[in-house]
Design an enzyme around this catalytic site. Structure first.
Site, short mmCIF file in Angstrom:
data_model
loop_
_atom_site.label_atom_id
_atom_site.label_comp_id
_atom_site.label_asym_id
_atom_site.label_seq_id
_atom_site.Cartn_x
_atom_site.Cartn_y
_atom_site.Cartn_z
N HIS A 245 0.33 0.29 -0.91
CA HIS A 245 0.10 -0.35 -2.12
C HIS A 245 -0.35 -1.91 -2.35
O HIS A 245 -0.91 -2.25 -2.65
CB HIS A 245 0.92 0.06 -3.93
CG HIS A 245 0.54 1.41 -4.41
ND1 HIS A 245 -0.66 1.90 -4.95
CD2 HIS A 245 1.23 1.95 -4.20
CE1 HIS A 245 -0.56 3.08 -4.69
NE2 HIS A 245 0.96 3.29 -4.79
N ASP A 281 -0.90 10.93 -0.19
CA ASP A 281 -0.18 10.30 -1.17
C ASP A 281 -0.32 10.91 -2.52
O ASP A 281 -1.40 10.52 -3.01
CB ASP A 281 0.21 8.99 -0.99
CG ASP A 281 1.69 7.80 -2.02
OD1 ASP A 281 2.97 8.12 -1.71
OD2 ASP A 281 1.35 8.29 -3.00
N HIS A 283 -0.42 9.32 -5.17
CA HIS A 283 -1.43 8.02 -5.77
C HIS A 283 -2.30 6.92 -4.79
O HIS A 283 -2.12 6.64 -3.09
CB HIS A 283 -0.48 6.81 -5.77
CG HIS A 283 0.35 7.36 -6.96
ND1 HIS A 283 2.49 7.55 -6.42
CD2 HIS A 283 0.36 7.00 -8.77
CE1 HIS A 283 2.85 7.83 -7.61
NE2 HIS A 283 1.69 7.65 -8.79
N ASP A 372 4.70 12.72 -2.44
CA ASP A 372 5.08 13.34 -4.50
C ASP A 372 4.35 13.82 -4.65
O ASP A 372 4.18 13.61 -5.98
CB ASP A 372 4.88 11.38 -4.98
CG ASP A 372 3.58 10.64 -4.17
OD1 ASP A 372 3.08 10.44 -3.14
OD2 ASP A 372 3.92 9.33 -4.74
#
Length: 531
Positions: A245, A281, A283, A372
């Site tokens: 991120h 991931d 996200h 995740d």
């Protein structure tokens, strides 16, 4: 926006900091879907999920495995967490066995006595990065994540016998400036002079965080260089804080430095002309996509929850394909909801990821390996198993002559990340996945996402036209009553709507203007290109 422009929790500012963050906590991370029932996970028969061998003890407030709150009125009458099914715990055991082997592993590396084909990166100083401010909910990105994976690798006989621990070093300022702005690098570095600080309400730092972030990036860079030089065939970076991120100018989303981006640049400096980054991931890796946007030498492919832009960080729509002459070098596979599992991911790999990757023909492959999307994760709400992750990494070993670096990103259920990471490392060591899905039938939601991506990417990767012709008839299957839906293919589990705070809180507001403008601009450009 650096740490200095947010809450700087220096010793003389603690009182002010507590007042400043009184109404901005992580409690909202864990809002459950209102239709969840307590009985959903009680009747599961998970033949593909290993029972934990790690002894746990009772905790009055939170499950140490997933950090979900435990109802104090029921904590003594139930032996397991209602959210993740794990025995309620106050501590994790097993790390000591790993810890006792570290010095011996370093000695063996210095003596050049190891013949392992898999490099391994870790340093205990990364465990010092943790949230200092006491809040009403433990932060999910915590040191226990690395300790749980390390304990699992030792228990499986992988460390130190089957892999080689490389010496850790802090990345240099000059190397970081290849991917981040000067202000961003300086703002992270300044946190070493603060007791605690925050870049965003969920992205913390303490006096040891700058060192931990530089160690994580340095480990990833050195593993990439070692793989390109032929010292190792592949590698696994057990690092934190995570990185995907982190943008050019901003630390965010638990991430300080972008480890995968640093590794990609290091691989290119070591001789790789083209680098593939696959980000699984849950996200979207907005930072990695931004850093390499417009760069045709790095292909970024991400599989993530998007939920129509309502899942953090809101970026990663299928129409985000890249800019400035590098259209097609950002490939986003956005899931429209939670619950997607092994079949959806393997289906996407076979029909989107691998066809594009083989056409690109990378010299080095890097996986941003967040776990995740794993079953039982408190943030992801998806259903990928260790066998699913093992098959995905096994499929990627066919690329770049096996030159493959796996970099840990997210994943917040200790049991699922430890078993998933161990399954991935076993494949790096040459073991075949225990279960392989040959011709998986995806869920209706997964199929819709894959078809959307194929339509968007066909102009840039003509090889996909064949796969679109094969996949489109699958829609007919869902007109029958026997069609597989998310509800039918997924075992009963508590399903989460995702991050309520990320959807409606300050981080969502931060991205609202940026992501919507970018998506609108890219949609217009895509439509013009199709005419």
């Amino acid at each position: 926006m650096g740490a200095q422009s947010n809450h700087n929790g220096s010793l003389n500012e603690e009182e002010e900091g507590e007042e400043h963050h009184k109404d901005t906590t992580l409690q909202d991370f864990y809002f459950r879907h209102p239709n969840d029932t307590d009985s959903d996970s009680d009747t599961d028969d998970d033949h593909d999920w290993q029972p934990s061998n790690i002894p746990f003890h009772l905790d009055d407030s939170f499950c140490i495995n997933c950090t979900m709150r435990i109802d104090a009125t029921h904590s003594h009458s139930h032996s397991s967490c209602k959210n993740c099914g794990e025995a309620m715990a106050s501590q994790l055991n097993g790390y000591e066995a790993f810890q006792s082997q570290i010095l011996d592993a370093i000695t063996r590396y210095n003596a050049s006595s190891s013949s392992s084909s898999t490099g391994f990166g870790f340093d205990e100083r990364m465990l010092l990065h943790k949230e200092i401010e006491m809040k009403n909910h433990p932060h999910p990105e915590r040191p226990d994540r690395l300790q749980a994976i390390a304990a699992s690798l030792t228990e499986a006989g992988i460390f130190p016998e089957k892999c080689t621990l490389i010496p850790a070093r802090e990345i240099t300022r000059e190397e970081l400036l290849n991917v981040h702005s000067l202000d961003n690098v300086d703002s992270v570095e300044q946190t070493k002079n603060m007791f605690y600080s925050y870049f965003t309400p969920d992205t913390y730092a303490n006096a040891f965080s700058a060192c931990a972030a530089k160690l994580a990036a340095g480990i990833c860079a050195d593993l990439a260089t070692s793989i390109m030089s032929g010292q190792f065939k592949n590698g696994f970076a057990l690092v934190r804080p995570p990185g995907h991120h982190a943008t050019i100018t901003q630390a965010m989303g638990f991430c300080l430095h972008n480890n995968a981006a640093v590794a990609a640049i290091a691989a290119q400096k070591a001789g790789a002309r083209k680098v593939l980054i696959v980000d699984w991931d849950v996200h979207h890796g907005n930072g990695t996509q931004e850093i390499f946007d417009g760069n045709k030498s790095v292909l970024y492919i991400s599989l993530h929850r998007h939920d129509g832009g309502n899942f953090y960080p809101g970026t990663g729509a299928a129409v985000e394909v890249g800019t400035n002459g590098a259209e097609g070098f950002s490939v986003n596979i956005p899931w429209s909801c939670g619950g997607v599992g092994d079949r959806d991911y393997i289906f996407a790999f076979k029909n989107v990821v691998l066809p594009i990757a083989k056409e690109f023909a990378p010299d080095m492959t890097i996986i941003s390996a967040g776990f995740d999307a794993a079953r039982g994760d408190p943030l992801g709400g998806c259903d990928v198993t260790p066998a699913g992750y093992a098959q995905m990494v096994h499929m990627l070993t066919s690329l770049s002559d096996g030159k493959l670096l796996v970099v840990l990103e997210g994943g917040y259920n200790l049991r699922s990340i430890s078993f998933s990471a161990t399954a991935v490392v076993k494949v790096l060591l040459g073991e075949k996945p225990e279960i392989e899905l040959e011709d998986p039938m995806p869920s209706k939601e997964g199929l819709d996402s894959v078809l959307q991506v194929l339509q968007v990417q066909v102009p840039y990767w003509p090889v996909l036209s064949h796969h679109y012709a094969i996949v489109k008839p699958f829609l007919d299957h869902f007109s029958s009553s026997s069609a597989i839906s998310i509800g039918k293919q997924t075992k009963k589990r508590p399903h989460y709507t995702g991050l309520f705070w990320w959807k409606c809180g300050s981080k969502r507001i931060f991205f609202e203007l940026i992501s919507r403008r970018l998506q609108k601009k890219r949609m217009m450009k895509h439509v013009k290109g199709m005419r």
